[in-house]
Write an enzyme that holds these catalytic residues in place. Sequence first.
Site, PDB file in Angstrom:
ATOM      1  CG  ASP A 206      -1.954   1.109   1.159  1.00 60.83           C
ATOM      2  OD1 ASP A 206      -3.003   0.856   0.548  1.00 60.83           O
ATOM      3  OD2 ASP A 206      -1.699   2.197   1.704  1.00 60.83           O
ATOM      4  CG  ASN A 214      -4.609  11.390  -5.369  1.00 59.68           C
ATOM      5  OD1 ASN A 214      -3.931  11.442  -6.391  1.00 59.68           O
ATOM      6  ND2 ASN A 214      -5.264  10.298  -5.011  1.00 59.68           N
ATOM      7  CG  HIS A 219      -7.341  13.197  -8.181  1.00 58.46           C
ATOM      8  ND1 HIS A 219      -7.522  12.114  -7.359  1.00 58.46           N
ATOM      9  CD2 HIS A 219      -8.005  14.229  -7.595  1.00 58.46           C
ATOM     10  CE1 HIS A 219      -8.281  12.453  -6.327  1.00 58.46           C
ATOM     11  NE2 HIS A 219      -8.580  13.731  -6.442  1.00 58.46           N
ATOM     12  CG  ASP A 223      -4.546   8.942 -12.144  1.00 59.83           C
ATOM     13  OD1 ASP A 223      -4.907   8.445 -11.060  1.00 59.83           O
ATOM     14  OD2 ASP A 223      -5.325   9.501 -12.946  1.00 59.83           O
ATOM     15  CD  GLU A 249      -4.735   4.260  -1.394  1.00 64.83           C
ATOM     16  OE1 GLU A 249      -4.913   4.635  -0.233  1.00 64.83           O
ATOM     17  OE2 GLU A 249      -5.602   4.354  -2.285  1.00 64.83           O
TER      18      GLU A 249
END
Length: 329
Positions: A206, A214, A219, A223, A249
């Site tokens: 994770d 973010n 965002h 990404d 994530e």
Amino acid sequence: MVKNKPTTLACNPPPEAAQTLLALMHAQGEVARLSEREQLFSSLLDSVNAVLWAFDWESRQVLYVSPAYERIFGRPAGLLLADFNEWRDSIYPDDLDYAERSLAEVLVKGAVEDREYRIIAADGQVRWISDKCFINQQSDPDQRVIIVGMAEDITEKKQLEGELQRLATTDVLTQSSNRRHFFECAQHAFETARLQQTPLAFLLLDIDDFKQINDTYGHQEGDYVLQRIADTGKAVLRRGDQFGRIGGEEFAAVFPGCTPEIAQQIAERLQREIQRLSFSHEDKVFGVTVSQGLTGITEDDESLDSLFARADAAMYQAKRQGKNQIVRG
């Protein structure tokens, strides 16, 4: 003096001549009709985008091949008619055994309609062929065995199937396995390990503080972080390992045949490579870290769920202990 009457010429030929003329006209008509049928048949064969063929099994000789052979295989039909090995030489090496074996099955089954194999065309392109074949029905066992068939180019169909399969199994953003496909592969690996009593390791990963990435950089940058993490995972893992994105994530990996010690080394390398990643946004440079939970199969594990639960608990323990670390469960 009596004058001779003028001789009257016959307007109609003798019956024998008339019959001959009618027979000649009928023959000419038949020839014309046959020529038309031959031209029609030839035109149909030229327009059909499939190779029709006939093969003498005993003599190993191709008796007939339609014009589409040269379009699809890119090779002169005359060479194939002269030497059956032209067909063998055009087949993709990995598919040759299957192509020959499935052709021989027609002698037992009478028909084989599910043959698919690859060829290498004369221009070097690899093409997929669907090649159905049927044995002629002979009442006399002494007559030679003729196999007839129809080969179609299904390359576009195979490419579409491959693309649909890729879309169904791949996470669009990271191009790694999606959750469903990952767990299907992991379940298969788990069942194999149980059956063969071989080791298996399971890893959950994770990204630390991903929401902050973010919120701070947007965002789109988030990404990009996910994509770089996925690329790193695919680069570090061994051939045969499975890696996928199973949540926002969160990523997971399965290591078939891998002891916990070896899996630990892979996880540590993954940790180091991710720490080396560098990102920039509006002149600001930042890095990322991950927390990992690692576990291995035991005799008590009756399902993949038990490995997932242990890895999940270990990963959250890594979070509680300060993040950016690996915990074995």
